[in-house]
Design a protein around this motif. Structure first.
Motif, mmCIF file in Angstrom:
data_model
loop_
_atom_site.group_PDB
_atom_site.id
_atom_site.type_symbol
_atom_site.label_atom_id
_atom_site.label_comp_id
_atom_site.label_asym_id
_atom_site.label_seq_id
_atom_site.Cartn_x
_atom_site.Cartn_y
_atom_site.Cartn_z
ATOM 1 N N ASP A 24 0.814 -1.216 0.000
ATOM 2 C CA ASP A 24 0.000 0.000 0.000
ATOM 3 C C ASP A 24 0.851 1.271 0.000
ATOM 4 N N GLY A 25 2.134 1.129 -0.244
ATOM 5 C CA GLY A 25 3.043 2.258 -0.151
ATOM 6 C C GLY A 25 3.126 3.104 -1.412
ATOM 7 N N VAL A 26 3.890 4.192 -1.297
ATOM 8 C CA VAL A 26 4.138 5.110 -2.417
ATOM 9 C C VAL A 26 5.615 5.026 -2.756
ATOM 10 N N TYR A 27 5.918 4.777 -4.036
ATOM 11 C CA TYR A 27 7.298 4.564 -4.462
ATOM 12 C C TYR A 27 7.634 5.460 -5.654
ATOM 13 N N VAL A 28 8.951 5.667 -5.839
ATOM 14 C CA VAL A 28 9.429 6.497 -6.941
ATOM 15 C C VAL A 28 10.575 5.779 -7.645
ATOM 16 N N ASN A 48 -3.984 -0.180 -3.712
ATOM 17 C CA ASN A 48 -3.863 1.147 -3.095
ATOM 18 C C ASN A 48 -2.447 1.731 -3.198
ATOM 19 N N GLY A 49 -1.517 0.955 -3.702
ATOM 20 C CA GLY A 49 -0.156 1.441 -3.854
ATOM 21 C C GLY A 49 -0.036 2.427 -5.008
ATOM 22 N N LYS A 50 1.042 3.216 -4.995
ATOM 23 C CA LYS A 50 1.278 4.197 -6.056
ATOM 24 C C LYS A 50 2.750 4.193 -6.451
ATOM 25 N N ILE A 65 3.406 3.038 -18.752
ATOM 26 C CA ILE A 65 2.620 1.875 -18.340
ATOM 27 C C ILE A 65 1.163 2.279 -18.113
ATOM 28 N N ALA A 66 0.256 1.557 -18.755
ATOM 29 C CA ALA A 66 -1.180 1.824 -18.602
ATOM 30 C C ALA A 66 -1.669 1.169 -17.313
ATOM 31 N N ASP A 67 -1.573 1.909 -16.233
ATOM 32 C CA ASP A 67 -1.940 1.386 -14.919
ATOM 33 C C ASP A 67 -2.341 2.585 -14.065
ATOM 34 N N SER A 68 -3.496 2.514 -13.434
ATOM 35 C CA SER A 68 -4.007 3.649 -12.656
ATOM 36 C C SER A 68 -3.111 3.986 -11.465
ATOM 37 N N ARG A 69 -2.275 3.055 -11.052
ATOM 38 C CA ARG A 69 -1.381 3.289 -9.916
ATOM 39 C C ARG A 69 -0.091 3.980 -10.333
ATOM 40 N N PHE A 70 0.105 4.162 -11.639
ATOM 41 C CA PHE A 70 1.375 4.635 -12.178
ATOM 42 C C PHE A 70 1.243 6.019 -12.802
#
Length: 304
Positions: A24-28, A48-50, A65-70
């Motif tokens: 569920d974390g946020v990464y870069v 819920n991750g981003k 990348i076609a992904d709502s989290r990206f």
């Protein structure tokens, strides 16, 4: 374009494992390139991750990348905090950086990154930047050319090479990689010339793209951005980069001793995780660009 044709990610499993990903974390991923590391991070994230990725090279957009989290941000990672603030992000759980030049950039002749092709002298990661390799080679002073070749290529005869470049350009501008290679070849034996040319090209590329300055600016932003226990996973490719990363993880500085508080407690933002990692013999055999890679992993410690 398929990511595998664009760039083969180096130390993929090790660098991703080093992030200890929270689903569920946020990464870069600050060096998106072909997207290999980003795709692996996404495979570890829950719904819920981003993941935010950075790349200043417009060619990298084709790998988005076609992904709502990206979300891909077309900018240099030296502006990391500013662009993440635009997205409403003040802290993240992990940051990954792979400072290698992509295979795509080497293989597109007109970009001027490779000693293999005849091309205009360019080497800009961001084609909209004003200064390319042509400007460096044709307009920099003897002192600056010597510094670049000595410090970034780590070649002892830097002054002699820089002097020859200046002598040659006085007759006519040095416009192509072929012309430039011809200047350098007499300084080295046939057995060493390709290796030395590659190091000199690397040095000019570092100058053109302000890679050392960008690396320092990036690293200085990571302590504020990472949450407590957040992870930093960094892959570097030459000794100057790796030394900066190593020193910053150890002391929070690029040189000098670790500062201590009144009670003698070290005032450092990170603790290293595990040992320095390098590619296996198998990875080196499968991907020649992996040979000089070094991976260092760090954890953000108490922020209070």
């Amino acid at each position: 374009m398929m990511e595998s044709n664009y760039h083969i990610p180096v130390l993929l499993i090790e660098s991703i494992n080093g992030l200890a990903i929270n689903p569920d974390g946020v990464y870069v991923d600050v060096t998106f390139g072909g997207g290999g590391h980003s795709r692996s991070i996404l495979s570890h994230l829950g719904e819920n991750g981003k993941l935010f990725a950075f790349d200043q090279d417009p060619d990298a957009v084709q790998n988005s990348i076609a992904d709502s989290r990206f979300h891909l941000i077309q900018a240099n990672f030296r502006h990391l905090k500013r662009y993440l603030r635009f997205e409403g992000v003040k802290e993240v759980d992990g940051i990954l950086a792979d400072f290698g030049v992509s295979s795509h950039q080497f293989n597109v002749a007109e970009r001027g990154f490779s000693i293999r092709f005849e091309a205009a002298l360019d080497m800009r990661m961001n084609p909209s930047d004003k200064i390319g390799a042509y400007e460096v080679i044709n307009h920099y002073s003897l002192e600056d050319l010597t510094r670049i070749i000595r410090d970034y290529a780590e070649i002892r005869i830097a002054f002699k090479i820089a002097s020859k470049i200046i002598e040659t350009r006085e007759d006519q501008p040095i416009q192509t990689t072929t012309q430039f290679n011809a200047i350098i070849k007499p300084f080295f034996s046939a057995l060493k010339i390709n290796k030395m040319l590659a190091r000199i090209y690397q040095a000019i590329r570092i100058e053109v793209n302000q890679e050392i300055e960008a690396l320092k600016e990036f690293l200085l932003q990571t302590p504020d951005l990472l949450k407590e226990n957040g992870r930093l996973s960094v892959i570097s490719y030459h000794s100057l980069e790796d030394r900066l990363v190593k020193n910053f993880i150890r002391s929070g500085k690029f040189e000098g001793e670790v500062e201590k508080d009144f009670y003698g407690k070290p005032q450092v933002p990170f603790v290293k995780v595990g040992k320095l990692m390098v590619p296996t013999d198998q990875e080196n055999a499968e991907n020649s660009r992996a040979r000089s890679a070094k991976l260092r992993i760090a954890k953000r410690i108490d922020k209070n």
